[in-house]
Design an enzyme around this catalytic site. Structure first.
Site, PDB file in Angstrom:
ATOM      1  N   SER A 195       0.531 -14.037 -10.368  1.00 32.64           N
ATOM      2  CA  SER A 195       1.414 -13.987  -9.205  1.00 32.64           C
ATOM      3  C   SER A 195       1.562 -15.361  -8.561  1.00 32.64           C
ATOM      4  O   SER A 195       2.048 -16.290  -9.193  1.00 32.64           O
ATOM      5  CB  SER A 195       0.905 -12.948  -8.211  1.00 32.64           C
ATOM      6  OG  SER A 195       1.848 -12.726  -7.187  1.00 32.64           O
ATOM      7  N   ASP A 210       8.344 -16.371  -6.101  1.00 30.62           N
ATOM      8  CA  ASP A 210       7.093 -16.836  -6.705  1.00 30.62           C
ATOM      9  C   ASP A 210       7.168 -16.750  -8.228  1.00 30.62           C
ATOM     10  O   ASP A 210       8.171 -16.263  -8.782  1.00 30.62           O
ATOM     11  CB  ASP A 210       5.901 -16.066  -6.131  1.00 30.62           C
ATOM     12  CG  ASP A 210       5.855 -14.610  -6.569  1.00 30.62           C
ATOM     13  OD1 ASP A 210       6.894 -14.075  -7.006  1.00 30.62           O
ATOM     14  OD2 ASP A 210       4.773 -13.994  -6.465  1.00 30.62           O
ATOM     15  N   ASP A 266       6.114 -14.900 -10.743  1.00 28.71           N
ATOM     16  CA  ASP A 266       6.495 -13.672 -11.453  1.00 28.71           C
ATOM     17  C   ASP A 266       7.599 -12.915 -10.736  1.00 28.71           C
ATOM     18  O   ASP A 266       7.901 -11.775 -11.074  1.00 28.71           O
ATOM     19  CB  ASP A 266       5.281 -12.772 -11.689  1.00 28.71           C
ATOM     20  CG  ASP A 266       4.681 -12.215 -10.415  1.00 28.71           C
ATOM     21  OD1 ASP A 266       4.636 -12.964  -9.427  1.00 28.71           O
ATOM     22  OD2 ASP A 266       4.235 -11.053 -10.412  1.00 28.71           O
ATOM     23  N   ASP A 285       8.123 -11.458  -7.816  1.00 27.60           N
ATOM     24  CA  ASP A 285       7.992 -10.210  -7.075  1.00 27.60           C
ATOM     25  C   ASP A 285       7.872 -10.458  -5.566  1.00 27.60           C
ATOM     26  O   ASP A 285       7.843  -9.528  -4.776  1.00 27.60           O
ATOM     27  CB  ASP A 285       6.839  -9.340  -7.590  1.00 27.60           C
ATOM     28  CG  ASP A 285       5.472  -9.986  -7.430  1.00 27.60           C
ATOM     29  OD1 ASP A 285       5.400 -11.157  -6.994  1.00 27.60           O
ATOM     30  OD2 ASP A 285       4.473  -9.321  -7.759  1.00 27.60           O
TER      31      ASP A 285
END
Length: 558
Positions: free
Chosen positions: A144, A300, A302, A304
């Protein structure tokens, strides 16, 4: 139980792949503290899967830890599904592509059909693939928003949600019975040839984009879409899906931050690629000023989470996840009411550390609310409960203070593609009416009260840090009855499994004046997090209270 030295010696004998690991083990040989930190425990597997520093050791992210976890997950899937299959995606982090292929090799060798994206793809696309391809589960290789030295391995169930506590415990039991160096795996390329591993078709991505478009709450209403937007994917997965959905829905005046456009696992221009922090947004802010943009958005690695900054005169103001979430909730509710599109028995969901101001907004529109534990997986779980009762259309929005938003039930995790799209639409809608988001936020403050939320994180690295965090939790749990001269009216100990939620090592201290403090160890980083929620006469009044309160909290931490 093996000691750290015994585990280290076992790795020296058995590690034959990945020269980086071999070199690191050689460096560790004469440094006991390095050995202890890398081997004092196995990297913790839980509802969030795995997350840790990349490197050699059982407490690190590497191909051997990935193989062991994947073998445990494969055993679990094979026990629960007659025709087992799995979806896989990965982000731009160091070795993410290697780890995703390593996992695929294990699943294929265990008779599990693998569907993998041919290039890096956001976390929500993984959840979508699990649901659309009807696979038995999924994994997303990502850490993340963590710094570059981290990577992770998030596990999803067949419903597209991150796995439950029960499933995590069963998978962990399987993992614990596996020798790190005796897992099944077979060639990625050979499995592609045999059909055990299949690349996910681009058409699925198009379906995902089209599904996100359906989350618009304009309902045919015309607005001026010629807003100047600067966008940064922060070296991650968001570039293609975010720019695509904006372009296809009419927002064509978009400038991408060139230095952060391409995937880069070292995150050269933003060492901590988290849109929650000012430093990660700094380059985008420079672009916004240079381009005289109306809005800055950044996702960010990834994709999400999404953060934003908006123009305020000659300067730009960063907005918090709580502020954006409240604005989105009010926008979605007002548009649904205006166009008679509010579902029966509507509900929105937030985490316990997210602003209570949102509950006031929801009550104004007759929308029910549900508070869940920290982590979007718990929001996804609540959507699943609604789906089982055939009431998923009642869900209108879920959000958490850490910049995660989701307005539909098509995936079961936060979605920054959806978040970016809705934020841009909301911004353009109000701009068409001559209203800035700051104006709208102040309007909501005057109506519902001046709510302010603050987050402080404290790092506790290694084995000693882990112990210190536990000691601090016990101290707050048993020995604190007032803070900064204000008596604590109630302590909610979520470790006891209260309010119908799973047990979690989280404390919420509620004061007599209605303010609150939440204390919890992070589930993904070696950090203790302190969330402070205040409601005062003004933002400056809250800031003064916060400075005094956090000083008192930090005295206790010492």
């Amino acid at each position: 139980m093996k000691t750290s030295i015994e585990k280290f010696n076992e790795w020296v004998l058995n590690v034959k792949e990945d020269q980086d690991l071999i070199n690191e083990l050689k460096i560790m040989k004469d440094n006991k503290s390095l050995v202890e930190d890398a081997f004092y425990r196995d990297l913790e597997f839980g509802t969030g899967g795995l997350r840790g520093v990349i490197g050699a050791g059982t407490n690190r992210m590497n191909i051997y830890v990935i193989r062991k976890a994947s073998q445990g997950l494969a055993n679990y899937i094979n026990k629960h599904f007659d025709k087992p299959s799995i979806s896989i995606s990965y982000d731009s982090r160091i070795k993410s592509d290697v780890f995703s292929k390593t996992a695929a090799e294990v699943f294929a060798a265990n008779g599990i059909k693998v569907f993998i994206y041919k290039e890096l793809m956001p976390t929500p696309c993984l959840s979508y693939a699990v649901r659309e391809l009807h696979t038995s589960g999924g994994i997303m290789v990502t850490a993340s928003h963590n710094p570059a030295k981290y990577n992770g391995y998030k596990v999803y169930g067949s419903d597209g949600c991150q796995i439950t506590t029960e499933a995590a415990a069963e998978i962990l039991n399987e993992i614990n019975n596996i020798d790190s160096f005796k897992t099944k795996y077979s060639s990625f390329e050979e499995n592609v040839k045999s059909g055990m591993i299949t690349y996910i078709d681009d058409e699925l991505i198009t379906r995902f984009i089209n599904r996100v478009k359906e989350e618009s709450v304009l309902f045919g209403e015309e607005i001026d879409k010629n807003v100047k937007i600067v966008y940064s994917p922060l070296h991650g997965t968001g570039l293609k899906p975010v720019t695509r959905i904006l372009k296809e829905t009419g927002y064509k005046n978009v400038v991408v931050v060139k230095e952060q456009e391409e995937p880069d696992g070292n995150f050269t221009t933003c060492p901590y690629p988290n849109p929650e922090i000012k430093e990660a947004m700094a380059l985008g802010m420079e672009y916004a000023k240079k381009e005289n943009a109306d809005l800055l958005i950044a996702t960010d690695p990834d994709c999400d989470r999404v953060g934003i900054a908006i123009r305020n005169g000659e300067d730009y103001v960063l907005m918090s996840g709580n502020q954006v979430g409240v604005l989105l909730l009010d926008y979605v509710c007002s548009q649904r009411v205006k166009h008679n599109k509010m579902p029966a028995n509507p509900v929105y969901i937030k985490t316990i550390v997210t602003t209570d101001m949102a509950n006031k907004v929801a009550e104004n529109y007759g929308v029910a609310h549900k508070d869940v534990l920290t982590g979007f997986k718990y929001i996804g779980e609540q959507i699943l409960f609604l789906e089982k009762k055939h009431q998923e259309t009642a869900y209108i929005l879920g959000f958490e203070e850490s910049y995660g938003y989701l307005s539909g039930s098509y995936v079961r995790d936060k979605d920054a593609v959806d978040g970016s799209f809705l934020i841009v639409e909301m911004f353009a809608y109000y701009r068409s009416k001559g209203i800035s988001l700051l104006d709208k936020l102040n309007e909501l403050y005057k109506k519902y009260g001046y709510y302010s939320n603050y987050l402080n994180s404290y790092e506790f690295e290694g084995a000693q840090g882990f112990k210190k965090m536990n000691d601090i939790m016990e101290f707050f749990r048993n020995k604190v009855n007032e803070l900064d001269g204000v008596r604590i009216k109630e302590i909610k100990d979520y470790d006891k499994g209260i309010e119908g939620l799973p047990k979690s090592n989280v404390l919420k201290l509620i004061f007599e004046n209605g303010d609150s403090v939440v204390v919890r160890p992070s589930g993904t980083e070696p950090k203790l997090k302190i969330y402070i929620s205040l409601c005062g006469k003004s933002v400056s009044d809250n800031d003064n209270k916060y400075r005094s309160l956090i000083k008192c909290v930090e005295e206790y931490l010492k």
